[in-house]
Design a protein around this motif. Structure first.
Motif, PDB file in Angstrom:
ATOM      1  N   GLY A  41      12.321   0.606 -14.993  1.00 40.52           N
ATOM      2  CA  GLY A  41      13.683   1.048 -15.281  1.00 40.52           C
ATOM      3  C   GLY A  41      14.170   2.187 -14.402  1.00 40.52           C
ATOM      4  N   ASP A  67       9.967  -7.301  -9.997  1.00 38.74           N
ATOM      5  CA  ASP A  67      10.012  -8.353 -11.018  1.00 38.74           C
ATOM      6  C   ASP A  67      10.986  -9.466 -10.614  1.00 38.74           C
ATOM      7  OD1 ASP A  67       8.179  -6.919 -12.494  1.00 38.74           O
ATOM      8  OD2 ASP A  67       9.685  -5.906 -13.715  1.00 38.74           O
ATOM      9  N   GLY A 121       4.949   2.684 -13.496  1.00 38.94           N
ATOM     10  CA  GLY A 121       4.244   1.412 -13.326  1.00 38.94           C
ATOM     11  C   GLY A 121       4.021   1.004 -11.875  1.00 38.94           C
ATOM     12  N   VAL A 122       5.018   1.211 -11.008  1.00 39.09           N
ATOM     13  CA  VAL A 122       4.893   0.774  -9.609  1.00 39.09           C
ATOM     14  C   VAL A 122       3.830   1.603  -8.876  1.00 39.09           C
ATOM     15  CG1 VAL A 122       6.169   0.360  -7.450  1.00 39.09           C
ATOM     16  CG2 VAL A 122       7.305   0.017  -9.647  1.00 39.09           C
ATOM     17  N   THR A 135       1.337   2.888 -16.109  1.00 37.93           N
ATOM     18  CA  THR A 135       2.241   2.103 -16.956  1.00 37.93           C
ATOM     19  C   THR A 135       2.415   2.829 -18.299  1.00 37.93           C
ATOM     20  OG1 THR A 135       0.311   0.782 -17.490  1.00 37.93           O
ATOM     21  CG2 THR A 135       1.833  -0.153 -15.902  1.00 37.93           C
TER      22      THR A 135
HETATM   23  O1  KG4 Z   1       6.203   2.306 -16.213  1.00 36.51           O
HETATM   24  P1  KG4 Z   1       6.274   0.895 -16.678  1.00 36.51           P
HETATM   25  O2  KG4 Z   1       5.102   0.338 -17.422  1.00 36.51           O
HETATM   26  O3  KG4 Z   1       7.506   0.656 -17.590  1.00 36.51           O
HETATM   27  C1  KG4 Z   1       8.759   1.228 -17.415  1.00 36.51           C
HETATM   28  O4  KG4 Z   1       8.941   2.402 -17.856  1.00 36.51           O
HETATM   29  O5  KG4 Z   1       9.591   0.515 -16.823  1.00 36.51           O
HETATM   30  O6  KG4 Z   1       6.566   0.032 -15.360  1.00 36.51           O
HETATM   31  C2  KG4 Z   1       6.627  -1.360 -15.376  1.00 36.51           C
HETATM   32  C3  KG4 Z   1       7.017  -1.813 -13.998  1.00 36.51           C
HETATM   33  C4  KG4 Z   1       7.288  -3.309 -13.900  1.00 36.51           C
HETATM   34  O7  KG4 Z   1       8.486  -3.524 -13.207  1.00 36.51           O
HETATM   35  C5  KG4 Z   1       6.087  -3.829 -13.116  1.00 36.51           C
HETATM   36  O8  KG4 Z   1       6.380  -4.992 -12.346  1.00 36.51           O
HETATM   37  C6  KG4 Z   1       5.774  -2.647 -12.227  1.00 36.51           C
HETATM   38  O9  KG4 Z   1       5.959  -1.521 -13.054  1.00 36.51           O
HETATM   39  N1  KG4 Z   1       4.386  -2.694 -11.745  1.00 36.51           N
HETATM   40  C7  KG4 Z   1       4.039  -2.825 -10.449  1.00 36.51           C
HETATM   41  C8  KG4 Z   1       2.628  -2.898 -10.413  1.00 36.51           C
HETATM   42  N2  KG4 Z   1       2.163  -2.801 -11.702  1.00 36.51           N
HETATM   43  C9  KG4 Z   1       3.254  -2.663 -12.502  1.00 36.51           C
HETATM   44  N3  KG4 Z   1       4.791  -2.879  -9.337  1.00 36.51           N
HETATM   45  C10 KG4 Z   1       4.144  -3.027  -8.156  1.00 36.51           C
HETATM   46  N4  KG4 Z   1       2.807  -3.137  -8.041  1.00 36.51           N
HETATM   47  C11 KG4 Z   1       2.008  -3.075  -9.139  1.00 36.51           C
HETATM   48  N5  KG4 Z   1       0.680  -3.195  -9.025  1.00 36.51           N
END
Ligand code: KG4
Ligand code: ZN
Length: 344
Positions: free
Chosen positions: A143, A172, A282-283, A313
């Motif tokens: 987000g 995503d 998450g990223v 995450t």
């Molecule tokens: O921080 P998070 O768990 O939730 C939020 O607060 O949004 O982040 C989730 C996001 C998703 O868009 C997911 O695709 C991304 O983090 N994400 C990644 C990876 N692992 C999770 N993006 C790129 N590479 C990864 N290994």
């Protein structure tokens, strides 16, 4: 305050993870329980707020109970109840906020409200012995793509943010274009390992010279054009592509996102004269991003602190950890606390 230990129960329900954690003195993680709803949302290709909220209602009490049990604490040993009340999906946040208010009232404990994005930053500081300030903090999640000037744990000044898609959202959406399962980020990273990051030169949106904002929707559209043809009338060619071709697109897209994230972080560090870079969200799980950020920080002589992958995450340890500093600063919420979709 005396040297008394402060133990906080943290609750997190802002998106599709139901989480609870017990943390002492902001750093000692005694339990961190996360129930992910990924499977429930997978077939929709994204998080469905009503389904997320209903799943939080079912899971929240068992998850809190598990966190308390794993930590081996009693209610009497808990000093405060903390919850992320913003930003996020309102009907998802509502479940955590209601649970936290109820427990705070029933146990007669103070309530602490934290900002979910600021809590992500806390994950990067969890294992740090000390941090040399000023620090630039990059939070990249599904987000948010935010850059902060972090003067202290509680003192964050927003330097830049995305003007359209967040970095994780771009991962995503591109995963969905490429026919890869939800959540896209980890699946793009996996297949990108088999591809050539230089195969397709996708655009890097760095905007004006001093801008610290991000824009990822042009990059996403460029991937779509590449797969569907410039007039967007063609069929998505992905179904007929080889695995190698899909891997090349994934690797090229990932390289473009990473280049922008690293360059903007470097730009921000120069602007504020930072000594340290912090990264979470998450990223920040992405191995190629971690390596590229490390290389930049080494070149620029910046210290780097990245959240451990399991705390990148969504989780509640980061909520309870940040809440400790608010508790010590006497920043409490009351029972009129409401969830908020956007940050204050
Ligand atoms: O921080 P998070 O768990 O939730 C939020 O607060 O949004 O982040 C989730 C996001 C998703 O868009 C997911 O695709 C991304 O983090 N994400 C990644 C990876 N692992 C999770 N993006 C790129 N590479 C990864 N290994
Ligand atoms: Zn998050």
């Amino acid at each position: 305050m005396s040297g008394k230990e402060v133990t906080i129960l943290g609750i997190e329900t802002s998106c599709d993870e139901t989480a609870a954690a017990i943390v002492t003195n902001g750093r000692q993680i005694r339990s961190s329980v996360v129930a992910s709803q990924t499977q429930l949302h997978e077939k929709f290709g994204g998080v469905v707020p009503e389904i997320a909220s209903r799943a939080h209602v079912e899971k929240i009490l068992p998850i809190v109970e598990e966190a308390v049990e794993q930590a081996g604490v009693t209610a009497a040993e808990i000093d405060a109840v903390a919850v992320a009340n913003q930003p996020g999906l309102t009907i998802a946040l509502m479940v955590g906020v209601t649970a936290a208010k109820t427990l705070a009232f029933a146990w007669d404990k103070p309530l602490v409200a934290v900002n979910h994005v600021h809590a992500h930053l806390q994950s990067a500081m969890l294992e740090a012995e000390s941090i040399e300030l000023p620090a630039v903090a990059l939070i990249v999640s599904g987000g948010h793509s935010n850059l902060y000037d972090a003067e202290s744990v509680l003192d964050l000044r927003l330097l830049g943010r995305t003007i359209d898609d967040a970095a994780g959202e771009a991962f995503d959406k591109v995963a969905s274009i490429l026919g890869l399962p939800y959540p896209g980020g980890p699946n793009i990273e996996k297949i990108a390992k088999e591809g050539n990051p230089k195969a397709v030169r996708f655009p890097r949106s760095l905007m004006e010279k001093d801008s610290l904002d991000f824009s990822f929707s042009g990059l996403k559209t460029a991937v779509l054009y590449y797969c569907q043809g410039q007039d967007m009338k063609g069929e998505n060619r992905v179904a007929s592509m080889s695995r190698r071709e899909i891997a090349d697109i994934a690797a090229s897209f990932q390289a473009a996102v990473i280049e922008v994230l690293v360059k903007k972080t470097e730009r921000a560090a120069k602007q504020i004269g930072a000594k340290t870079v912090l990264m979470g969200g998450g990223v920040a799980c992405n191995g190629a991003l971690r390596e590229a950020m490390e290389a930049m920080c080494k070149k620029e002589h910046l210290a780097l602190m990245i959240a451990a992958k399991k705390f990148c995450t969504d989780n509640a340890a980061m909520v309870a950890s940040l809440a400790y500093y608010k508790y010590m600063a006497g920043q409490f919420a009351d029972l009129s606390l409401e969830p908020k979709a956007t940050s204050d």
